[in-house]
Each structure stands twice: as C-alpha cells, then as structure tokens.
Design a protein around this motif. Structure first.
Motif, PDB file in Angstrom:
ATOM      1  N   THR A 145      46.978  59.818 -33.895  1.00  0.00           N
ATOM      2  CA  THR A 145      47.346  61.014 -34.648  1.00  0.00           C
ATOM      3  C   THR A 145      46.366  61.292 -35.795  1.00  0.00           C
ATOM      4  O   THR A 145      46.054  62.449 -36.084  1.00  0.00           O
ATOM      5  CB  THR A 145      48.776  60.884 -35.207  1.00  0.00           C
ATOM      6  OG1 THR A 145      48.908  59.654 -35.935  1.00  0.00           O
ATOM      7  CG2 THR A 145      49.796  60.899 -34.087  1.00  0.00           C
TER       8      THR A 145
ATOM      9  N   GLN B 117      52.959  66.843 -32.395  1.00  0.00           N
ATOM     10  CA  GLN B 117      54.303  67.051 -31.863  1.00  0.00           C
ATOM     11  C   GLN B 117      54.305  67.087 -30.335  1.00  0.00           C
ATOM     12  O   GLN B 117      55.247  66.610 -29.699  1.00  0.00           O
ATOM     13  CB  GLN B 117      54.893  68.337 -32.438  1.00  0.00           C
ATOM     14  CG  GLN B 117      55.280  68.199 -33.903  1.00  0.00           C
ATOM     15  CD  GLN B 117      55.404  69.527 -34.607  1.00  0.00           C
ATOM     16  OE1 GLN B 117      54.941  70.551 -34.105  1.00  0.00           O
ATOM     17  NE2 GLN B 117      56.008  69.525 -35.777  1.00  0.00           N
TER      18      GLN B 117
ATOM     19  N   LYS C  17      53.938  63.518 -29.156  1.00  0.00           N
ATOM     20  CA  LYS C  17      55.201  62.834 -29.409  1.00  0.00           C
ATOM     21  C   LYS C  17      56.282  63.250 -28.420  1.00  0.00           C
ATOM     22  O   LYS C  17      57.064  62.428 -27.939  1.00  0.00           O
ATOM     23  CB  LYS C  17      55.649  63.123 -30.839  1.00  0.00           C
ATOM     24  CG  LYS C  17      57.082  62.737 -31.143  1.00  0.00           C
ATOM     25  CD  LYS C  17      57.955  63.981 -31.197  1.00  0.00           C
ATOM     26  CE  LYS C  17      59.411  63.634 -31.292  1.00  0.00           C
ATOM     27  NZ  LYS C  17      60.163  64.595 -32.081  1.00  0.00           N
TER      28      LYS C  17
ATOM     29  N   ALA D 175      55.914  62.681 -36.373  1.00  0.00           N
ATOM     30  CA  ALA D 175      55.677  64.050 -35.931  1.00  0.00           C
ATOM     31  C   ALA D 175      56.629  65.029 -36.610  1.00  0.00           C
ATOM     32  O   ALA D 175      56.229  66.114 -37.040  1.00  0.00           O
ATOM     33  CB  ALA D 175      55.835  64.139 -34.411  1.00  0.00           C
TER      34      ALA D 175
END
Length: 554
Positions: free
Chosen positions: A20, A187, A190, A355
């Motif tokens: 990330t 996101q 995730k 996220a």
C-alpha cells in the motif's frame, strides 16, 4: 500463539503495508495539486473499479470482526447488523447515488449549498461530516487494537496502544501523499483480499459440517450456552421494552445512516457520470450482499467451532471471533495450518482497517478544507440566494490577495487536517478500546442518519427548503445525537461503559437514532416554516433539472 506464528502474521501485515505504501508513493508522483485530483481522483475510475472501492470502503472492521463477533455472542440478534448494513444500500441506490453525483463536486455540503447560502450551510455540514468520520474512525482503531492484542497473546496493552497509533500514522501518510487515487486503489486491493478470505473461511466452515446448515446452527446453539434461544429473537434486545426500543433505534440508524456517510458520498464523485455512479452502487451491492451473507455463516461458525464462552474469554466484545475461528479451522493452536490461516485472516483484517481509515480520513479532511476552511477564510461567498453575495466576495478576495495574509490552498489544508483528524481518532480509539467495533459503527451511523440524511433529502426533494431549515436540520440532528450518546449507558452507569466508575446516565438507550433521527427531520421542517427567507424557486428548479438529468454537472 507461538513466536514463529506471530512472526508469520507480522510478516503478512508488513507485506500489505509495503504494497500500500508503494501504491501511495507511485500515485504521489502524479500531479496532486488540483482539488479534483486530490478529492476525486480526477473522476477517472470505471463503475467496476469504483464499485469495488465502495465495497472496500464499506466492509470495515465492524463488518469483518464486529458483526461476526456479535452473531457468535448473541445469535439471531446479531443478524440485525448484517441485515441493516445491506438493506441500507437500497436507500443509497434509489434515492441518493445519481442525484448526489449530479448536484455536488466533492462533499455533502456541495449538494446542499447548490441552492442555499453557502457559508452557514457549509459550516454546519462540514462540522457534521467531521464528527461522523471521527466516530467511524474510532471503531477501526479499536478493531486494530483487538487484533494485535490477540496476536500477541492479549498481554501487552502497550502493543495495543502502539498499534492504534501506528494505524493512525499510516492513514495520515496515505491521505497526505496519495489522495483519492491512492486511497481508491488501496480499497480495491483490500476488497479483493477480504472477499477471497471470507469465501475461503465460509467454505471451510461448511465443509466442517458437511454442508449441513441445520447441523451448523444446532451445534452453535448447543455451544452458546443458551440453547435454542440463541437462534430466536430477544437474546440481546428482547429482555424488556428498553432493549426492544434499542433494537428499533439501531435498525433505523443502520438502514438510514449509510446514505449520510461522508466517505460513501464522496465515492460518487470519482466516476465521470451519474450513470456510472449508479452502476458503481450495483457492483457494490453485489459484493456487499455476498459478503454479509458469509458473515452470518462465520458468526454461527465461530459459536459452533470455537464456542461462545471461548470467544467472550478472548475478547468480551467478540471482536476476535473470526481470527479464532480461522485458527481452529486450520488445525488448532500450535498447528502450522492454524497459524497460517490465522495469520492470513489477521492480515486481511488489518488491511481492511487500513483501507477504511484512509477513505474516512480523506472524506473528513476534504470537509475541513473544502467546507470549513473555505468558509472561515472568505474563499467562498456569503452565498445570498440571488447569488450577488458571491460576486461581492470574489471582489474582496481579489483585493485581499495583495494586502491580506497568506492563504493556503485547499489541498494543503486537507493534508494538514488529516494529521489533526488522525490524532483525534487515535486518542478516542485508545479510550474506547473495550467496546465492540460494530456497536461503535452503529453510533456513527446514528449520527449520520440524524444530521446528514435529513438535510440531504430535504435539499434534493423539498421545493420550499431554506437556508435556516438546512442549518437547523444538521444541528437539530447532530447535537441531540451526541448529547444522548454522552448521557447513555455507553459512556457511564454500567460495567461495560467508557467510564464505569461514574454514573451520569439519563438516556436509557445505547443507540440514539430512535430519538435523534426524527429530531433532525423535525428541526429542518421547523427551521424552514419559520424562516423569513423566501425559497428560491428558480434555483430549486435549476438544481432539480441538474439532479435528474445531469445537465451542468461537474
């Protein structure tokens, strides 16, 4: 957990954080100076990408950890959260998604201010959005602390506290450097990981009981300590009339709150058109619906496989039911399979938290910069109904550029705001670390349904709505909701309260929605009918055409 197993889980945590951060670093190299790029990712995401991102935003620690834990502890009554969270999307799909995309630019206040005096409306809506976001963030922080406490054997309060601080620091980095584009891709990653992990656990639970749902439910009831009452309504919310009213209050908050969540509304601005926004919601409903059906299996599976007493012993609020279930399904404590599955589930849960906090922090910092800062600094007009106020303010702004103090850009202010919001969420997360995360999110939903939803619906559908009505609607829902929470058993007067040693409880319900949501609608109506300002029918007509057709939408 043994040291090796802890190491494996921590390595998976670190791998996700590294990925990330790499995404954030890559995105930060792109131009992030414009508000449209920072707040909305340039409006370049497809409906499918945005649908996955919405699902990633919505399927939070409350869903993965909290709901399954409540089902494991309370059986049928825990299902209310799954049902409420899912049904809420019908309100979003049919009443909100397309209209919000057409009427606004970046925040909830944009929709309301389209036909009102800008400054008071933006200040009210911005204040409400930040409040809801911080409450939601607290739930994610509590989930992170519970997860790491379980990983480290539940013995280190210091590790739990440092985890909350670390999550807060990471979310500030994600938002400050990457903006909406990085947040969206985090996101999406995730959401894929969470759906894959949930499907795998659901399949393993069903295989354990040979696909026999009846056997699963019967075993869960037997191991719950409550017998068949575990499978019937009333175990948590059926004891007396207070509990039943709490049940109704929570249901209202969950079903109506989603349409008022700032970080969900902001996602509709990341696609190019209103039609794309609607298609995004359809994608999201499919993913979210499947996920919540699986959380029911996981909750009853935790009760049947792990046992309700064991879940409660590990974490009184039930937040660790799913990781314990994974440990058992993989072969039990001390086994390699159990350790691997536990580590994977713990890493997915941690990814979920990171996220979601990134999305919420971005939405709240956008409200601070785009609504509050711009109003206080005079960057926006007084917004008189005829528009002349905006012209006068633009003139003052041009004059002030030469002689006035230096003003920061909205994007710079949003980055600074992310730090402050992160600090507030960390402090409250440390304070509320023993509460169930789904329950905490229920409070955030109640505030969103009380303060944001009434003003949003009135603005979109009531021709005679006025500026006073908008301001009264926001504060008329926000203030009672917060006051009732402070005076409820959540804060004092019970062993599970934030401050168990004191008692200033005056309101009997744990969730204020039953009272505060009607008050928000009532205050908006009352403010409008007593307002000396005549409703501007021309601006309403313009807004209505824009909302329904997209003509003139940004």
């Amino acid at each position: 957990m043994t040291g090796d197993h802890q190491t494996l889980a921590l390595l998976l945590f670190s791998a996700f954080v590294a990925v990330t951060l790499a995404i954030t670093t890559w995105v930060s190299r792109r131009r992030q100076g414009s508000a449209e790029e920072f707040y909305a990712g340039g409006r370049l995401f497809s409906p499918m990408e945005n649908g996955f991102a919405i699902a990633g935003d919505y399927m939070s620690a409350a869903s993965f950890l909290g709901i399954s834990g409540l089902i494991a502890l309370f059986g049928y009554d825990g299902l209310l959260y799954s049902v409420g969270f899912l049904v809420a999307w019908l309100v979003v799909l049919f009443l909100v998604a397309e209209l919000v995309r057409n009427c606004g630019r970046f925040t909830l206040a944009d929709v309301v201010a389209a036909r009102m005096a800008e400054r008071p409306v933006r200040m009210a809506a911005g204040t409400s959005s930040v409040t809801v976001s911080v409450l939601y963030l607290v739930a994610q922080m509590v989930g992170a602390g519970s997860l790491v406490a379980l990983l480290l054997g539940g013995t280190s309060e210091a590790a739990r506290s440092w985890t909350v601080i670390g999550v807060g620091a990471l979310m500030v980095v994600y938002v400050s450097l990457g903006g909406m584009r990085a947040t969206t891709w985090i996101q999406i990653v995730k959401a894929v990981l969470l759906m894959a992990g949930t499907v795998a656990l659901t399949v393993l639970v069903l295989l354990r009981f040979h696909g026999d749902i009846n056997q699963l439910l019967t075993t869960a009831a037997e191991r719950s300590g409550h017998g068949l009452e575990f499978l019937a309504p009333g175990l948590r919310y059926g004891g007396d009339w207070t509990a039943r009213l709490d049940f109704i209050s929570l249901g209202l908050a969950l079903v109506l709150g989603t349409a008022g969540l700032p970080h969900i509304l902001s996602r509709f601005y990341t696609v190019p058109t209103a039609r794309a926004a609607r298609r995004s919601v359809v994608w999201a409903i499919g993913l979210i619906g499947g996920f919540y059906l699986m959380t029911i299996v996981l909750g009853f599976g935790a009760a049947a496989v792990v046992g309700t007493d064991a879940v409660r012993a590990s974490n009184a609020a039930g937040n660790t039911a799913v990781p314990l279930l994974a440990l058992d399904l993989g072969g039990g404590a001390g086994s390699t399979g159990g350790a691997v599955l536990f580590a994977i589930v713990a890493a997915i849960a941690f990814a979920t938290i990171l996220a979601v906090v990134a999305g919420i922090t971005l939405a709240s910092s956008a409200s601070v910069a785009h609504d509050l800062y711009a109003s206080f600094s005079g960057r926006r007009g007084s917004g008189s109904a005829d528009g002349s106020g905006r012209t006068r303010w633009r003139g003052r702004r041009r004059q002030g550029r030469k002689t006035g103090p230096k003003r920061y850009s909205e994007v710079a202010v949003a980055r600074i705001a992310a730090v402050g919001i992160g600090a507030a969420a960390i402090g409250l997360g440390l304070l509320a670390r023993d509460l169930n995360v789904a329950f905490l999110v229920g409070l955030a939903f109640a505030v969103a349904a009380s303060a944001n939803l009434p003003v949003l619906l009135y603005s979109l559908f009531w021709r005679n709505f006025t500026t006073r009505g908008a301001v009264w609607s926001v504060y008329g829902g926000l203030v009672p909701a917060m006051v009732l929470v402070v005076l409820s058993p959540v804060v004092s007067g019970s062993p599970e309260a934030l401050f168990p040693g004191v008692d200033f409880q005056l309101f009997p319900l744990q969730n204020p929605g039953l009272v505060s949501i009607p008050l928000g609608f009532l205050a908006g109506w009352l403010g409008t009918v007593t307002s000396p300002e005549a409703p501007d029918e021309a601006r309403h007509a313009e807004t209505e055409v824009r909302a329904l057709t997209g003509a003139g939408a940004v």
